[in-house]
Structures are given as structure tokens and as C-alpha cells.
Enzyme design. Sequence first.
Site: not given
Ligand code: GCW
Length: 701
Positions: A169, A212, A293, A326, A362, A367, A395, A523, A545
Amino acid sequence: MKYLSFFIFSLVMQAAGYADDGYRLWLKYDLIEDPALLKMYRSGIRSIRLQAAETALTASAVRELTTGLMGLLGKAINSTNKPASSAQIILSLSPPGGVINHEEGYRVVKDKSNIRIEALTDRGLLYGSFALLAYLQQARPLHALHLESSPKIKLRLLNHWDNPNGTIERGYAGSSLWKWYDLPDQPDPRYRDYARTNASIGINGTVVNNVNASARFLSREYLVKVAALASIFRQYGIKTYLSIRFTAPTYLDGFKTADPLDPAVRQWWKEKAGEIYSLIPDFGGFLVKANSEGEPGPQDYNRTHADGANMLAEALATHGGIVMWRAFVYKANPNNDRASESYNEFKPLDGQFLDNVLVQVKNGPIDFQPREPFHPLFGAMPRTPLMMEFQITQEYLGFATHWVYLANMFKEVLDSDTYSKGPGSTVARIIDGTVDRHKLNGIAGVANTGSDRNWCGHIGNQANWYAFGRLAWDPDLQTGFIAEDWIRMTLTRNTADVDVIKKIMMDSHEACVDYMTPLGLHHIMGESIHFGPQPWLARSGRADWTSTYYHRADSIGLGFDRTEGGSKAIGLYAPEVQAQWKDPETIPLKYLLWFHHVNWNKKLNTGNTLWEELCKRYYSGADRAAGFLKAWQNLQGRLDPEIYSAIEGKLKRQGWEAEWWRDSCLLYFQTFSKLPIPGSYPKINRSLDELKQLVRLYQMR
Ligand code: GCW
């Protein structure tokens, strides 16, 4: 032995003029070119002596020294147990209370006749050996050798978002390194190189599977495979961890519930932990993405994140394992400001987690954007150790096509002052446990590795793996020094060329922010792929989103008002931080549109209006990207040809993409500002419709 012969083989290939595919990362150990220095090294290093018990870690240290010196010095330096009167590298354990007082620390010095690597533990000896090899690889003088270092952060982990089917991923460097179908019987020799590389920068743990998570990793079948990896990683001081699926008992053993307060569920986790430790005695623990998610979690059973984390923590505690839970959640209400969601869910739980739980946060509240202010949870949960989660894989930063030296971005966050306990309560001091006195502390980076020969897709971005490790060890290091070390080991030891490359790297993050999301925008990239510009995205599965949710462009201006008059997310920060950010006149411009909706014609402190400044940033970012290519092209013939052209190709692509970003964003925002792009800039020769079609192509099935 196999490893050594591969190494000699690659040396011969090098000498014969064969090109370098980047596989060896920064552990190249190429022959020292400077004859005087080579002579100095050869006369100063003639043998290696381990003056301590042989353990897996000291054996790795000696093996690395032997192979490394063979390459650097071009002759065999043997390990012996006989003392020599001079020119010996001596690895020895020093008594507690001496100069080294940290179990992972080391000291490497040159005395009159020998080189001494000293540490409290065998792990310190391993790190000291890598430090010595790095020093020699950088072609530094032997007489000045004096290295002393110990890590400031205890857990320094990579997180792999690797799936059981071999995909990764958000991975842009091929498929997973882990060959689950071959394990445990056929371990890929690459696993050892992975471990060596991590040990060389002090990484001491790895979570091998995606957050995930598939439940299958907790089955015996898969645990045996994980144990095979762990047995290799262990030899380099790396602990193995797993991401778990919260509802694993329902998948694996037919449970009707995974309620963390259900005694049978709790018992299941205890037994599972016992089984894991019987196979992997030094297993590190669990990483958990829950109620985020679509992943299951304790809230599905009306329990809290703390209930869930504590159940797992209890199961692991007797074995010395930990839980990294997390904080990346944004379940509640998409119409709220997403920047507040994780704070709102986690802040009230401070003080409720067991001692072996860390909450992994994070770096920013949204994100992994090209730039975010630090996450407001840092400093806000004094009774809980907060672990940093950075993303090394790119990403939202142009995948593996853009060369972006992320160390500067990491550093900006680490150096940010939360003021939680007065000035100096920086994010670095929160996560290293100093501010709130947490013995357990950690930092994680989502890996950018994969099966590509060069590991990271882009040889330049190997530097991000490297820099993550270095900053995890010591968040106070200067990113320019780290870049220089990496360049000298990976690309060239020629000082003038090092400077050219360092300059590219040091501006690369700021330039990328300028051509993607300047002035605090965020974003606005392609839906779900997170690649290419799509600021016009107005409809998606959730409001948060879309791009329009974040940039809020209208006829009046641009930006997300998070002040008291807007979403109020600014109120989650300490008063001192709010004081810097609440006023659009004084907020650093890099965060302007993150916190304020600003009039198109507002004059900024640069003398430009917002619209003019936006144009300036997009053009300047794209110009600098083009400049990186030109600067690189000056190095033609001066670097390894294969590496040279691999990076040249990437830089061409990056320049093209930077213009794609610039044109898309400016033409789109212009539909709101209704202002001309100043005539001093080259005209954009394509239409917004063409650009809209372009990102759709990348998203097309
Ligand atoms: O940044 C987002 C990503 C997902 C990721 C999620 C997370 C692993 O688009 O792909 O999933 O964060 O950090 O859980």
C-alpha cells in the site's frame, strides 16, 4: 561466505567499469580513490580483534568490518584473537559507569597505535562498527577519528505497509520484499541486506505488514514465516513486530465477538501472545490501526481505544512486548474539521493506557501532506508516550518520481515548539520522552522500500530511508550533515560534486511544496491515488476526501479558516502557538492558508498580493525543479553512469510533473480569483480541460 563472494564479485565488476544499479545503497565500500588516504588506511588498519564474547551481534559486526574493509582498502583484513602491537581494530565491552553510559551507545577512537570500538553491549559494538565504516567510506582522516554517540529515542522502527499478496500500500518501488510463499523454507538473501542496512543507521525494529492488516499473520502458518524473518533480523539487533487485525479471533477461531472486555477474547489474545513468543522470543509487539478507514476496532463493541489497546498490552506485558496504537482516526463526522478529529478522540483518553502502550501519531493532523503544521496531540497527552509516525514513502510527494529530501520536512516538525511545558517543549523532546518523562518512547517511518533493485524506486530517495534512521537516532542532527554523509557514501566523495548534489537535496522539499501546495494549501492531489493535481475535486465518498473541502477557494479568497471564527482547530494548540498563527499578518506564510481564508488581493508581508504570491510560488517551484535537472547534468561523466542516468531520467519526469502541477493549480484557482497571471511569467499554453483529462488518465481503470 556466500555474502563475501558476492561482495568480491561486485568489486570486480566495479573495477571492470560495470555500472552500479544502486542495490548496495550507502553500504558500498568502494575502494578509496585517494592514494595518500588509502595508504594511511592500509597502514593504520591491519587486523580486527574481538575482545568480547562472540554473539550474533558481534559476529555481524566483525563480518561487516571484514567485508567493508576488503572493499575500502582493497585487501583482506582478517579477524584474529591475537593482540597486535599496532594497527588493530579492537572491539571491546567497556565497564558500566565509564564514558559510555547508554546500552546502545558506542565510542570509536584512535589511540596511538590502535582503533578501539567500545560499548556497553554487543549491540553498541555493532553500531560502532557501522559508524567506523561510515567514517572511512566518507574518506575522513584516521588521525582525527573520534566518534561517540548514543540514541536519543528508544524505539526506532520502520513500518511496512506490505500486504500478504506481495503488493505494498502506497509503495512505489516494486512489490514486497517479503516472499511469504517461499517462507520459511527459502529465505531471500536480501533479508540480510535489509537488516544490515537498517542496523547501519540504528533502526532497531520493523513492523513487517500493513496496518490495514490481514488476520492471517496471527495464524501459526504465518507466524512461522514471520519467525524466519525475525531470526535474520535479530542478528542485526532488529526486533520484529506485527500489525494486527483487531477482529483476528473472529477470523481465525470462529469467535462471535472481538469485544476487548470479553473474557474469552482476552484469553485468546493471551494465548496468542504466548504462541508468538514461543516462536519469536524477542518479538517486539503489535501495531494497531483500529476504527479508522473501515478497519475494525473496539468502538464496534462500544469500547474505547484505551480498552482495546489495554487488552493487547496486558497480553504482551508478561513477555515484554508493547502496543503501538495509532491515532490516525477520523471517523466521527466528516463535516467537522478533519484536522481536529484525532485530537478529539484521543486527548480525553490520556492517562487511561497501560504502561506498555504508545500512541502513534502522524506528524501532522491531516495525512502526510507535503507540508503540515505539527499534530496538536504532541504535547497534549502528557501521561501517554506519543510515538511519531513519519512517512518515508512519498504517497503525497510525487511517488518515486520526485526527488524530495524529506529530512528537512521531518526536521521542521521535530523542531516545532509545542510549548506544552513552556518554551523548548519541541516535538522532538516530546517524543524522546524528555518533556513528560517517558522511559518508553519511539519513532516510526513508513518504509519506501520494495523489490526494485535499488530498493526505493529512486536512488536519490534512498537518502530518505537513511535520513530517517539518522534522525530517529538523534533528532538534533543537522539535515545538511546527514545529506552530505549520504552523498559521500552513495554518490561521490568529490567535494565540489557533493556540494552540487547537496544543494539540490536541500532545496528539494521546499521546491516541491511550492509547485504542489504552497502557502499552506493541502490535500489537492488526485483522488485516491494521491498523485498529480486535482484541486477541482469536489465530490468523493466523504467531504473530507475532496480538494474543495481543504482549499475553500471562492470569489473572495483561498484557504481553510481554522481560527476562532472558522473551524476553531487552531484552539487545539498551546496559547503561545496560537499567538503566532492566529493572525494572518504574522503567521509564517508556509502555514497561511492552512489556518486562514485570505482575500485574493490581500497584501502579504512579501509585498505581493495573495494571488501574486501564489503565482510566484508555483512558477518558482517549477523553475527550481527544472534547475535541479540542469545542475545534475553538470555532473555527467563524473558519477557512476548508471546512477547518473537513472537520476537524470527521474529529474526530467519531475520537471514535467512540476509544470503539470503549476499549470493545473494556477488555471483552476484563476477561475475564482479572476486575476491575470502576471505577464512576467511564461504563458500557460494548455487549457484547464486538458489538464483535467490528464489526471483522469492516471485514475482510469
Ligand atoms: O495516508 C492514508 C493512506 C492509506 C493508509 C492510511 C493510514 C494504510 O492513503 O493508504 O492506509 O493513510 O495511514 O492508515
